[in-house]
Enzyme design. Structure first.
Site, short mmCIF file in Angstrom:
data_model
loop_
_atom_site.label_atom_id
_atom_site.label_comp_id
_atom_site.label_asym_id
_atom_site.label_seq_id
_atom_site.Cartn_x
_atom_site.Cartn_y
_atom_site.Cartn_z
N HIS A 282 -26.14 3.80 21.96
CA HIS A 282 -26.70 2.59 22.56
C HIS A 282 -26.41 2.58 24.05
CE1 HIS A 282 -22.70 0.84 22.64
NE2 HIS A 282 -22.57 1.02 21.33
N HIS B 253 -22.90 3.51 25.44
CA HIS B 253 -22.60 4.94 25.53
C HIS B 253 -23.30 5.55 26.75
CE1 HIS B 253 -22.48 4.28 20.99
NE2 HIS B 253 -21.23 4.39 21.37
N CYS C 151 -7.89 -1.49 11.55
CA CYS C 151 -9.32 -1.86 11.67
C CYS C 151 -10.11 -0.57 11.60
CB CYS C 151 -9.59 -2.59 12.98
SG CYS C 151 -11.36 -2.76 13.29
N CYS D 105 -12.50 0.22 14.57
CA CYS D 105 -11.73 0.68 15.76
C CYS D 105 -11.00 1.98 15.47
CB CYS D 105 -10.61 -0.29 16.14
SG CYS D 105 -11.07 -1.86 16.80
N CYS E 112 -10.11 -8.57 13.50
CA CYS E 112 -9.98 -7.69 14.65
C CYS E 112 -10.66 -8.35 15.86
CB CYS E 112 -10.65 -6.35 14.33
SG CYS E 112 -11.16 -5.45 15.79
N HIS F 41 -14.03 -6.23 16.86
CA HIS F 41 -15.18 -6.17 15.95
C HIS F 41 -15.43 -7.45 15.18
CE1 HIS F 41 -14.42 -1.88 16.74
NE2 HIS F 41 -15.72 -1.88 16.79
N LYS G 39 -19.81 -7.89 23.56
CA LYS G 39 -19.83 -6.44 23.74
C LYS G 39 -20.98 -5.83 22.93
CE LYS G 39 -17.34 -2.20 23.01
NZ LYS G 39 -16.78 -1.43 21.94
N LYS H 221 -22.64 -1.52 17.54
CA LYS H 221 -23.37 -1.53 16.28
C LYS H 221 -22.74 -2.53 15.32
CE LYS H 221 -24.28 1.36 12.31
NZ LYS H 221 -23.91 2.66 11.73
#
Ligand code: ME8
Length: 628
Positions: A18, A21, A126, A129, A144, A147, A296, A299
């Protein structure tokens, strides 16, 4: 010759690529290309992190083998980087035998240093992570913070690394080397973490199978995925098998990554390297996140934007430019289509694109297709333009060294702005009416071409494609690749060469008028809404309704046994697409006959002018569950 070794993190292959990255990878590419222009011996590394528990689970969910799953997603990363003009020298895959052997060698070096022991780990983990959390690091109900999903309690016998032993050395290192962790805010975060005390860390996972086997113990499980992953920075340059290349590039000049994985790079990685008796990287730069509406992009959060689609729509250079210009690299930046379009139109179409178009159009009118010969001594505003151009490189360097890409582009744009202003002030179109001024017109337009040649070099780390097109249009085809900062000599542009095909390099993006969203009906009360009985329903079977290509007849179960509904979705979904899907059913709709079939309800869908999307649920819930 200096060497320059730059890395991105290696990206998890459970995730599709995405724009987050792409953001890091483009930044690393800019650094690599800039250093190549400086004449440095550059090694630019990116790749994929293919092991770990989340990958194991993602593959199982898809019913694929782990390797098949990784192969698939690794290929997507590789083709994205090709599309984004990423000039990496190597692409590391952690499932390669080369990497696995090097990762084991690294683990063994840490073990041989006496820094590894076996103990029980019990605590929170997690999976998205791939990291252990202390209770006080989690949000309420053990969620977490990254996430926003519950961490899992695990208990297993693992190998531990004596991180605590390195606490003082790490502290000294970071205190004495202000550039080791940047930007400053991140350095302070790491310092305070170390000062509050470091505990030993688990570096193997006995309950995970998909990974690099622990080399010192056949029953020891696999390396903790982070230890496996971090060692990519040395496995890629020959830690296991090529000492010359390792000596040539290690230590890395810069590891680029986002702030969420700073602890691994700023604490664990240097401590492991100290233990294995290897030199430390020179800098770790933790940039900010790209966010969408403040969250953030990831996915797991479910708000990904595909950089490949953006590049298809607006061009690779526009996407690269936007990432590097719009945001302050160390801070978070919110992505929006509006700011994207605005930035591209104003900086690329209006400023740079326009300078190129105007210059070449004026040359065409006055000198045919040939770049004119400069005549006479500098006069008018010539010297100001030349001075601006010659001062760009020394002004650029400190910004690039600090990874202040937006400031660096702003410096480059001083030349774009100065050249456009020069053209306005010199007004060659007016002079051209007087044949005795032809030499002056030639000099002015030559100077603009020379400014464009300088710009083609300055922008090439950011927009390699656009740089190449500028070079071709001003008639330097074939020489594009050979340009370096050594070519920044005013007057080096040959005259008399034929211009290439002139085309706008950044067409203006027309903004679609926003559709006015009018409330479609008058207000209803909650009691009105409650009259609608919405239920989760599973599609048991589906078939086309005879005599029409718009309707499907579906057998669905909303908890009270099979019933038939007719839905106008056949243009968008085939019967196979729908079987097994959980949809949202209006369960108390009065039955009606549609094309001779009695429809006992209706499914919900988002209906656009050209597309339709059936509403579904993002977690499995039993048929018949009420929707409200
Ligand atoms: O962490 N904004 O992999 P990963 C900016 N495999 N950058 C972002 C981003 C966002 N919203 N989302 C991702 C891992 N990134 C490990 C790394 S390295 C030894 C192992 C970028 O696929 C950013 O560079 O979760 C971040 O550090 C990286 O992707 C994390 O990618």
């Amino acid at each position: 010759m200096s060497k320059f070794y730059v890395t991105t993190p290696i990206y998890y292959t459970n995730d599709v690529p995405h724009i987050g990255h792409a953001y890091t990878t483009v930044a690393a590419d800019v650094m690599a290309r800039y250093h190549r222009l400086c004449g440095d011996d550059v090694f630019f590394l990116t790749g994929v992190d293919e092991h770990g528990q989340k990958l194991e689970r993602a593959a199982a969910e898809k019913g694929m083998s782990e390797q098949e799953y990784c192969d698939n997603i690794s290929a997507r990363f590789m083709s994205l980087w090709e599309k984004m003009d990423i000039s990496n020298d190597y692409f590391i895959r952690t499932t390669s035998e080369r990497h696995k052997a090097a990762a084991q060698k690294f683990f063994r070096a840490v073990y041989d240093a006496g820094d590894v022991y076996k103990a029980y780990y019990e605590g929170w983990y997690c999976v998205p992570c791939e990291r252990f959390y202390k209770e006080n690091e989690l949000l309420d109900e053990n969620i977490c913070p990254i996430h926003e999903r519950p961490a899992e309690w695990i208990k297993e016998e693992n190998y531990f690394f004596r991180l605590s032993k390195y606490q003082d050395r790490l502290l000294k290192l970071i205190e004495e080397n202000p550039d080791f962790i940047q930007p400053e805010s991140r350095r302070n975060e790491v310092l305070s973490m170390i000062r509050s005390g470091l505990e030993d860390r688990s570096i193997s996972r006995s309950s995970v199978k998909w990974g690099v086997p622990v080399p010192i113990d056949p029953d020891g499980g696999v390396l903790y995925v982070w230890v496996d992953a971090l060692s990519n920075y040395i496995s890629s340059i020959g830690y296991g098998d090529d000492p010359d290349t390792l000596a040539r590039y290690w230590p890395a000049d810069i590891h680029l990554l986002a702030k969420d994985i700073l602890v691994f790079h700023g604490i664990i990685w240097p401590a492991l390297l100290m233990s294995a008796n290897l030199p430390l990287p020179k800098q770790i730069f933790g940039h900010g996140w790209l966010t969408k509406d403040g969250k953030k992009i990831s996915k797991t959060i479910g708000n990904v934007i595909d950089p490949s689609e953006l590049a298809d729509e607006f061009g690779t250079d526009a996407v690269r430019y936007f990432f590097m210009r719009e945001f302050t690299f160390g801070s978070d930046g919110d992505f929006s289509r509006e700011s994207f379009i605005h930035r591209i139109n104003s900086d690329l179409a209006n400023d740079l694109g326009n300078l190129l178009n105007r210059t070449l159009a004026l040359i065409k009118q006055n000198f045919g297709d040939t770049i004119p010969q400069p005549e006479g001594e500098p006069e008018g505003h010539d010297q100001e333009l030349i001075d601006t151009a010659l001062k760009i490189l020394p002004r650029l360097k400190p910004h690039i060294d600090k990874l202040a890409f937006s400031d660096a582009l702003d410096v480059i744009w001083d030349l774009v702005r100065r050249a456009n202003k020069y053209l306005d002030e010199s007004a060659p179109w007016r002079l051209a009416k007087d044949p005795s001024k032809k030499d002056r017109v030639a000099a002015i337009l030559y100077n603009c071409v020379e400014a464009l040649r300088f710009l083609s070099i300055f922008v090439s780390p950011f927009m390699p494609g656009a740089s190449k097109r500028i070079v071709e249009q001003i008639g330097l085809d074939g020489q594009a690749a050979a340009q370096t900062f050594a070519d920044l000599e005013w007057g080096k542009m040959p005259s008399g060469v034929a211009m290439g095909k002139v085309e706008p390099i950044f067409p203006r993006i027309e903004v679609e008028k926003k559709q006015e969203v009018k409330p479609s009906t008058s207000e209803i009360t909650i009691d009105d809404f409650k009259k609608v009985d919405l239920r989760v329903a599973e599609v048991l079977s589906a078939e086309a309704v005879e005599g029409t290509d718009k309707l499907l007849s579906l057998t669905v179960d909303a908890g009270s046994g099979p019933r038939t509904i007719v839905a106008g979705v056949a243009e968008y979904y085939s019967p196979e697409d729908l079987v097994g899907k959980k949809v949202i059913l209006v369960a108390n709709l009065k039955p009606a006959k549609v094309r001779g079939v009695e429809s006992q309800g209706m499914l919900l869908a988002a209906v656009g002018k050209k597309d339709l999307s059936i509403l579904s649920i993002d977690k499995d819930m039993p048929s018949g569950t009420k929707v409200r």
